[in-house]
Design an enzyme around this catalytic site. Sequence first.
Site, PDB file in Angstrom:
ATOM      1  NE  ARG A 106      13.679  22.269 -22.003  1.00  0.00           N
ATOM      2  CZ  ARG A 106      14.483  21.700 -22.889  1.00  0.00           C
ATOM      3  NH1 ARG A 106      14.434  22.017 -24.167  1.00  0.00           N
ATOM      4  NH2 ARG A 106      15.378  20.811 -22.505  1.00  0.00           N
ATOM      5  CB  THR A 379      17.578  22.950 -31.480  1.00  0.00           C
ATOM      6  OG1 THR A 379      17.378  21.850 -30.622  1.00  0.00           O
ATOM      7  CG2 THR A 379      17.106  24.226 -30.830  1.00  0.00           C
ATOM      8  CG  ASP A 421      17.108  17.929 -23.528  1.00  0.00           C
ATOM      9  OD1 ASP A 421      18.028  17.250 -24.007  1.00  0.00           O
ATOM     10  OD2 ASP A 421      16.710  18.987 -24.042  1.00  0.00           O
ATOM     11  N   GLY A 471      22.044  22.647 -31.498  1.00  0.00           N
ATOM     12  CA  GLY A 471      23.225  21.804 -31.289  1.00  0.00           C
ATOM     13  C   GLY A 471      23.287  21.113 -29.944  1.00  0.00           C
TER      14      GLY A 471
HETATM   15  O1  DON Z   1      17.144  21.990 -25.003  1.00  0.00           O
HETATM   16  C1  DON Z   1      18.182  21.481 -25.382  1.00  0.00           C
HETATM   17  O2  DON Z   1      19.274  21.801 -24.960  1.00  0.00           O
HETATM   18  C2  DON Z   1      18.125  20.436 -26.474  1.00  0.00           C
HETATM   19  N1  DON Z   1      16.860  19.772 -26.470  1.00  0.00           N
HETATM   20  C3  DON Z   1      18.409  21.103 -27.774  1.00  0.00           C
HETATM   21  C4  DON Z   1      18.435  20.134 -28.922  1.00  0.00           C
HETATM   22  C5  DON Z   1      19.222  20.607 -30.049  1.00  0.00           C
HETATM   23  O3  DON Z   1      19.770  21.675 -30.047  1.00  0.00           O
HETATM   24  C6  DON Z   1      19.365  19.690 -31.190  1.00  0.00           C
HETATM   25  N2  DON Z   1      20.070  20.312 -32.252  1.00  0.00           N
HETATM   26  N3  DON Z   1      20.846  19.939 -32.991  1.00  0.00           N
END
Ligand code: DON
Length: 568
Positions: A106, A379, A421, A471
């Site tokens: 990450r 993602t 985030d 998502g």
């Molecule tokens: O880490 C996470 O939960 C988010 N940054 C994920 C982003 C994501 O899944 C976007 N997709 N549609």
Amino acid sequence: MTYLSKKIALACILLLGLTHSWAQAPAFPYSIQKEALADSAMVVTAHPLATQVGLETLRKGGNAVDAAVAVQFALAVVYPQAGNIGGGGFLVYRSKEGQTAVLDYREKAPAAATEKMYLDSTGNVLTNKSRFGMLAAGVPGTVDGMWEAHKKFGRLPWGDLVTPAIELAEKGFQITEREAESLNGERFNFIRQNTFTPAFVKMEMWQAGDWLIQKELAQTLARIAGFGREGFYGSGTAKLIVEEMGKNGGLITYQDLQNYRSVWRTPLEFDHKDLHIITMPPPSSGGILLQQMLGMTSNFPLKEYGMHSTAAVHLMAEVERRAYADRAMHIGDPDFWKVPMKRLTDPAYLKSRMADFQADKATPSKKVAAGDIKESEETTHYSIVDAAGNAVAVTTTLNDSYGSRTVVAGAGFILNNEMDDFSAKPGAPNLYGAIGGAANAIAPEKRPLSSMTPVIATKGGKIWLVLGSPGGTTIPNTVFQVLVNLTEFGRSLPEAVQAKRFHHQWQPDKIQIEEGALSETVIEQLTGMGHTVEPRGPMGRVEAIVRLPNGRWQGVADGRGDDSAAGY
Ligand code: DON
């Protein structure tokens, strides 16, 4: 020849790709396969070319981790909205002998990040700052993650795994209708966020069949192929990143890049009925939420209710509501925040969490606080099993589609906007409407809380399922619903994946449903119980592999995108 010049020579050879079989780029239109059956190995990714790269790697004797590394780099080229080298992710691994490992690559906040960096002088959140441009970017973790995974489990030479991506970037590939639409949709943002014209912008609008060529990205990948980790966190690439930060108000320094390290964490493993689930602990909330939601439903006869029935959707939405309330309060980067993992997933706690559940009434979210714990849209996911029976589940991201939309000049890759985030301010929603507080406040070198939920599930000691999805905050619910569709509602994997989904995340207090997910009668009944039901766009893009009772692998790629499965 010195070591360094040897490495440079190697990088040049890789860049030219003269002798490699990948020189023949596959003809367009390449085939997109939603379902595949195979005896030995399987790869499912968001793009048919990345699937093909993974499969070729396995055919050449690579194992599941080799294939994962090759797929990650290929996705960085052919799926720029989420495939990346400028972002991060999580990898879940299980060997055929049962060894498990999870890698956290990450992104991290730069050392100069501060808790209030996205607030104006009156304390309002400046959302554009955490979503667009250099300031939105966390220190990327992907290249270090791939380097570490390869060091621990890889078999084929590192350079060989990056080569297919170099060639796809150098020679280009033909884009699909969906990719053309997606790039056209971001045209304005790409122009606004960059001081030069990146490869993702064309004079005219993109059309299906156009070639996307990324020469600068090919050079960056060649440095990574030649120098490994240093090809990104040092060398010319680091210089280009730091220059870009200086020009455009970003915080990432050379030291931040040098200091970045991915982390092997203790896998989150638990049993649910006849399954053993291996998934991601914090800094993802995904594993905890999945365990909570499966645990909270386990005392109810979901099977009898039936898929998408009023009773099933009501129960699952109530369970989702309670789990997400805990997420907002209790989960953050474990290196900075003591996450009460044991308590959050304790069966007695989960039972008590459902004490106020009413079978015929929604519990308003304002009445569902986070549990009282006393203990001190882009993602992408890929799923791989190799011929030996090792499995890898990876979810990787730039956060938003095309991340911060800023491309590092001269290096050709997009930087993430993962800083969004974090909770910029207690109670202020992020891109996904998620709220949080101290657990997920910004701090130097901290990792923002994630929802990504890569999963490997075993049955009777053998790998049964490899699963995951993008998502944002909907991810844990997507994974939860696919699992429940399979285990409780008796659906096949293709049915379980392609079924419409719904989402509740505590706040905002509503059930969002994909078009056609629920019948008018069910919607009416849920509304009558006090739920707010709202339509939403497509939810998640699942890539999954299951072992069928006859021992064969079935790969299923989500119908919501160009996702593709292939095996041998
Ligand atoms: O880490 C996470 O939960 C988010 N940054 C994920 C982003 C994501 O899944 C976007 N997709 N549609």
